[in-house]
Design an enzyme around this catalytic site. Structure first.
Site, PDB file in Angstrom:
ATOM      1  N   LYS A  35      14.031  -4.289  16.176  1.00 60.10           N
ATOM      2  CA  LYS A  35      13.434  -5.216  17.147  1.00 60.10           C
ATOM      3  C   LYS A  35      13.269  -6.624  16.585  1.00 60.10           C
ATOM      4  CE  LYS A  35       8.607  -3.998  16.155  1.00 60.10           C
ATOM      5  NZ  LYS A  35       8.148  -5.185  15.460  1.00 60.10           N
ATOM      6  N   LYS A  37      13.989  -8.370  12.395  1.00 57.31           N
ATOM      7  CA  LYS A  37      15.079  -8.726  11.473  1.00 57.31           C
ATOM      8  C   LYS A  37      15.385  -7.563  10.557  1.00 57.31           C
ATOM      9  CE  LYS A  37      14.258 -13.657  10.807  1.00 57.31           C
ATOM     10  NZ  LYS A  37      13.515 -14.569   9.926  1.00 57.31           N
ATOM     11  N   GLY A 190      -6.958  -2.997  -2.690  1.00 50.28           N
ATOM     12  CA  GLY A 190      -5.779  -2.165  -2.987  1.00 50.28           C
ATOM     13  C   GLY A 190      -4.671  -3.042  -3.558  1.00 50.28           C
ATOM     14  N   VAL A 191      -3.449  -2.504  -3.588  1.00 56.54           N
ATOM     15  CA  VAL A 191      -2.337  -3.227  -4.224  1.00 56.54           C
ATOM     16  C   VAL A 191      -2.111  -4.584  -3.556  1.00 56.54           C
ATOM     17  CG1 VAL A 191       0.117  -3.164  -4.747  1.00 56.54           C
ATOM     18  CG2 VAL A 191      -1.235  -1.080  -4.934  1.00 56.54           C
ATOM     19  N   ARG A 278      -2.406   0.179   5.665  1.00 61.67           N
ATOM     20  CA  ARG A 278      -1.368  -0.054   6.670  1.00 61.67           C
ATOM     21  C   ARG A 278      -1.223   1.173   7.553  1.00 61.67           C
ATOM     22  NH1 ARG A 278       1.656  -4.606   6.069  1.00 61.67           N
ATOM     23  NH2 ARG A 278       3.464  -3.614   7.042  1.00 61.67           N
ATOM     24  N   HIS A 451      14.761  -3.496 -31.066  1.00 61.10           N
ATOM     25  CA  HIS A 451      13.686  -4.254 -31.691  1.00 61.10           C
ATOM     26  C   HIS A 451      14.107  -5.706 -31.860  1.00 61.10           C
ATOM     27  CE1 HIS A 451      10.257  -5.173 -34.193  1.00 61.10           C
ATOM     28  NE2 HIS A 451      11.075  -5.800 -35.024  1.00 61.10           N
TER      29      HIS A 451
HETATM   30  P1  FAD Z   1       9.665  -1.464   7.163  1.00 58.87           P
HETATM   31  O1  FAD Z   1      10.255  -2.158   6.023  1.00 58.87           O
HETATM   32  O2  FAD Z   1       8.349  -1.925   7.666  1.00 58.87           O
HETATM   33  O3  FAD Z   1      10.713  -1.544   8.336  1.00 58.87           O
HETATM   34  C1  FAD Z   1      10.431  -1.096   9.618  1.00 58.87           C
HETATM   35  C2  FAD Z   1      11.323  -1.837  10.584  1.00 58.87           C
HETATM   36  O4  FAD Z   1      11.248  -1.203  11.852  1.00 58.87           O
HETATM   37  C3  FAD Z   1      10.877  -3.285  10.801  1.00 58.87           C
HETATM   38  O5  FAD Z   1      11.980  -4.139  10.583  1.00 58.87           O
HETATM   39  C4  FAD Z   1      10.421  -3.315  12.269  1.00 58.87           C
HETATM   40  O6  FAD Z   1      10.695  -4.556  12.893  1.00 58.87           O
HETATM   41  C5  FAD Z   1      11.251  -2.194  12.868  1.00 58.87           C
HETATM   42  N1  FAD Z   1      10.675  -1.565  14.055  1.00 58.87           N
HETATM   43  C6  FAD Z   1       9.420  -1.079  14.220  1.00 58.87           C
HETATM   44  N2  FAD Z   1       9.301  -0.485  15.423  1.00 58.87           N
HETATM   45  C7  FAD Z   1      10.512  -0.588  16.024  1.00 58.87           C
HETATM   46  C8  FAD Z   1      11.034  -0.150  17.279  1.00 58.87           C
HETATM   47  N3  FAD Z   1      10.296   0.552  18.140  1.00 58.87           N
HETATM   48  N4  FAD Z   1      12.311  -0.444  17.569  1.00 58.87           N
HETATM   49  C9  FAD Z   1      13.089  -1.137  16.703  1.00 58.87           C
HETATM   50  N5  FAD Z   1      12.653  -1.568  15.508  1.00 58.87           N
HETATM   51  C10 FAD Z   1      11.395  -1.277  15.182  1.00 58.87           C
HETATM   52  N6  FAD Z   1       6.816  -1.993  -1.754  1.00 58.87           N
HETATM   53  C11 FAD Z   1       7.395  -1.933  -2.967  1.00 58.87           C
HETATM   54  O7  FAD Z   1       8.055  -0.939  -3.292  1.00 58.87           O
HETATM   55  N7  FAD Z   1       7.274  -2.960  -3.854  1.00 58.87           N
HETATM   56  C12 FAD Z   1       6.547  -4.056  -3.564  1.00 58.87           C
HETATM   57  O8  FAD Z   1       6.453  -4.969  -4.380  1.00 58.87           O
HETATM   58  C13 FAD Z   1       5.911  -4.142  -2.305  1.00 58.87           C
HETATM   59  N8  FAD Z   1       5.183  -5.221  -1.971  1.00 58.87           N
HETATM   60  C14 FAD Z   1       4.597  -5.279  -0.743  1.00 58.87           C
HETATM   61  C15 FAD Z   1       3.833  -6.400  -0.426  1.00 58.87           C
HETATM   62  C16 FAD Z   1       3.250  -6.497   0.806  1.00 58.87           C
HETATM   63  C17 FAD Z   1       2.412  -7.715   1.133  1.00 58.87           C
HETATM   64  C18 FAD Z   1       3.454  -5.481   1.778  1.00 58.87           C
HETATM   65  C19 FAD Z   1       2.865  -5.601   3.151  1.00 58.87           C
HETATM   66  C20 FAD Z   1       4.207  -4.364   1.480  1.00 58.87           C
HETATM   67  C21 FAD Z   1       4.777  -4.254   0.211  1.00 58.87           C
HETATM   68  N9  FAD Z   1       5.522  -3.138  -0.155  1.00 58.87           N
HETATM   69  C22 FAD Z   1       6.084  -3.063  -1.398  1.00 58.87           C
HETATM   70  C23 FAD Z   1       5.707  -2.006   0.766  1.00 58.87           C
HETATM   71  C24 FAD Z   1       7.092  -2.030   1.416  1.00 58.87           C
HETATM   72  O9  FAD Z   1       7.273  -3.269   2.052  1.00 58.87           O
HETATM   73  C25 FAD Z   1       7.201  -0.898   2.415  1.00 58.87           C
HETATM   74  O10 FAD Z   1       6.862   0.313   1.782  1.00 58.87           O
HETATM   75  C26 FAD Z   1       8.610  -0.775   2.957  1.00 58.87           C
HETATM   76  O11 FAD Z   1       8.972  -1.966   3.614  1.00 58.87           O
HETATM   77  C27 FAD Z   1       8.689   0.401   3.928  1.00 58.87           C
HETATM   78  O12 FAD Z   1       9.961   0.470   4.462  1.00 58.87           O
HETATM   79  P2  FAD Z   1      10.194   1.105   5.890  1.00 58.87           P
HETATM   80  O13 FAD Z   1      11.664   1.105   6.075  1.00 58.87           O
HETATM   81  O14 FAD Z   1       9.445   2.361   6.038  1.00 58.87           O
HETATM   82  O15 FAD Z   1       9.492   0.096   6.915  1.00 58.87           O
END
Ligand code: FAD
Length: 469
Positions: A35, A37, A190-191, A278, A451
């Site tokens: 939906k 990027k 948290g983190v 989250r 080393h």
């Molecule tokens: P996402 O990356 O959230 O992707 C989900 C996608 O689904 C999004 O693009 C969304 O637009 C799309 N979507 C949602 N609903 C719909 C729908 N109905 N139809 C179509 N598209 C949809 N993790 C690490 O490992 N290292 C880090 O350093 C780290 N730093 C972080 C820092 C922050 C501030 C945050 C918030 C998170 C961080 N994370 C980190 C966590 C990491 O970003 C997530 O664990 C990871 O992005 C999860 O991947 P995902 O594919 O499950 O979801």
């Protein structure tokens, strides 16, 4: 018109797009419905932008203290606008790469909102995907053999705190921050809260962190947290643990009232960052049209192969809870696809998944904490090596921190490796390899570490563990 696919991935974040590539490489006709990027939270709001900003803060700190290394720099200052521009460039470059990967693997991308349909004229089973667009285009209907849900997560809310995206913000807002506030209260240690605390403090913002639980970074090994708490406090970050939020008032600035043991106190700041976890993105994705189940926190329930109660609908990543990390989502996505295509690949547990915090100091950890080992009643030993014992740490001018190895006394297996200090997020990959191959501490101590290098910290800690008796 309905389009048929072997696999439709809903959500093109880290978990979703990598699973789609894995499926396309295995010959599946694959589509992604996204939906927003491609790249999701990790690329646009999480891992990458925050680490790019933390890098700017680290450079600023290093330059400020450059004279120790014999480098005269004159007056230094931090420019948020330039740091943001650089962060945007890093994200744009990687975003471009992801888009190219999707098109080179001939994956169809539908840029709309994906919703699961129940049994319909398109299919007798739930799992057709309706793609809804913001403009007045008609919905597309995709009819897949399998569905992979990877819709990720969004910042959780608190009833006491109304996010206005200006005075009261989430981490999604901070990645677009235009001006540094003079002060900020971070609710949630948290983190995400601690990484932002570290960045903002290191670029000159007065930071207070309020955490309801016993310790900041809940779930991390207590020794590690003790060191991080000390370091952050020494820098000037105010940390309030076991502290309950009572009231939040936002006007010109934000005033936060909290309960600290038997008294109430208040602090005022220019902004409040709400970082209290989250929640799964399951709103309006059509869960009710299926037999899928959610737990009490709203996370989709899956089995060991990431199948939901509808065995052709899989779910992975942040939306299923557990460790909400990019590399965990990636792993789960690939495993789900392997199961769909009948490939029997290795299966790892959470104990083999590293976690990192990119604050200053950094934290990197894998396996069980000492508290978890105690709760399991295991017979264990702990070995610790300080950064002071490592030549390269002296060369780098940062001996702060330590590595802790927890060993099972019966099997000599490594139960957990916990590290805090300079660049430990680069070192934990070696511990991951050790856990993957189920190394004993003897094996870890016999590996040759170059080393001088910081990696010697793992070898030294393993050696200390070997001599434990
Ligand atoms: P996402 O990356 O959230 O992707 C989900 C996608 O689904 C999004 O693009 C969304 O637009 C799309 N979507 C949602 N609903 C719909 C729908 N109905 N139809 C179509 N598209 C949809 N993790 C690490 O490992 N290292 C880090 O350093 C780290 N730093 C972080 C820092 C922050 C501030 C945050 C918030 C998170 C961080 N994370 C980190 C966590 C990491 O970003 C997530 O664990 C990871 O992005 C999860 O991947 P995902 O594919 O499950 O979801």
């Amino acid at each position: 018109m309905a389009m048929n696919y072997d696999l439709v991935v809903v959500g093109g974040g880290t978990g979703g797009y990598i699973a789609a590539i894995h499926a396309a490489q295995a010959g599946l006709k694959t589509a992604i419905v996204e939906k927003d990027k491609l790249g999701g939270t990790c690329l646009h709001k999480g891992c990458i932008p925050t680490k790019a900003l933390l890098k700017s803060a680290a450079v600023y700190q290093q330059v400020k203290h450059a004279e120790t290394y014999g480098v005269e720099t004159g007056e230094t200052s931090f420019h948020l606008e330039t740091a943001m521009k650089r962060k945007n460039q890093v994200v744009a470059t990687l975003y471009n790469g992801v888009q190219q990967l999707i098109s080179s693997h001939k994956i169809d991308l539908y840029n709309g909102y994906g919703r699961i349909l129940g049994p319909s004229i398109f299919s007798p089973m739930a799992g057709s995907i309706s793609v809804e667009y913001e403009d007045d285009r008609e919905n597309d209907i995709l009819v897949p053999k399998n569905v992979l849900l990877a819709t990720g997560s969004s910042p959780s809310s608190l009833s006491l705190v109304e996010v206005d995206h200006h005075l009261i913000v989430t981490s999604d807002d901070l990645v677009h921050l235009e001006q540094l506030p003079e002060s900020i209260v971070i609710v949630g240690g948290g983190v995400i809260g601690i990484e932002w605390a570290s960045f903002l403090h290191d670029v000159g913002v007065e930071v207070s962190v309020i955490e309801a639980q016993e310790q900041i970074l809940p779930g991390f090994d207590q020794d590690i947290v003790k060191q991080v708490r000390q370091d952050l406090q020494k820098k000037g970050i105010h940390i309030y643990e076991q502290t309950l939020l009572k009231k939040v008032e936002a006007d010109q600035d934000v005033t936060v009232t909290y309960q600290l043991t038997d008294k109430q106190e208040s602090i005022s700041a220019d902004k409040l960052l709400l970082a209290v976890g989250r929640k799964a993105n399951t709103h309006k994705i059509g869960v009710e049209n299926t037999d899928m189940e959610m737990d009490a926190h709203g996370f989709i329930q899956v089995n060991n192969h990431f199948q939901t109660k509808e065995d052709h609908i899989y779910a992975i990543g942040d939306m299923i809870g557990g460790k909400q990390l990019a590399h965990v989502a990636t792993y789960e996505g690939k495993k789900a696809v392997d199961h769909m295509i009948g490939v029997n690949s290795s299966s790892l547990t959470e104990q083999e998944m590293p976690s990192c915090v990119y604050s200053n100091p950094e934290i990197a950890t894998i396996g069980l904490t000492e508290q978890a080992v105690q709760a399991k009643g295991l017979d264990y030993s702990v070995a610790k090596v300080s950064g002071l014992a490592i030549g390269k740490a002296h060369v780098n001018g940062n001996t702060n921190g330590f590595t802790k190895i927890i060993t099972d006394n019966k099997t000599n297996d490594v139960l957990g490796i916990h590290m805090v200090g300079d660049q430990v997020t680069e070192l934990i990959g070696q511990a991951s390899t050790a856990k993957y191959f189920d190394s004993s501490v003897l094996e870890l101590s016999e590996v040759i570490y170059p080393h001088p290098s910081l990696s010697e910290m793992i070898g030294e800690a393993a050696l200390a563990a070997e001599r434990r008796n």
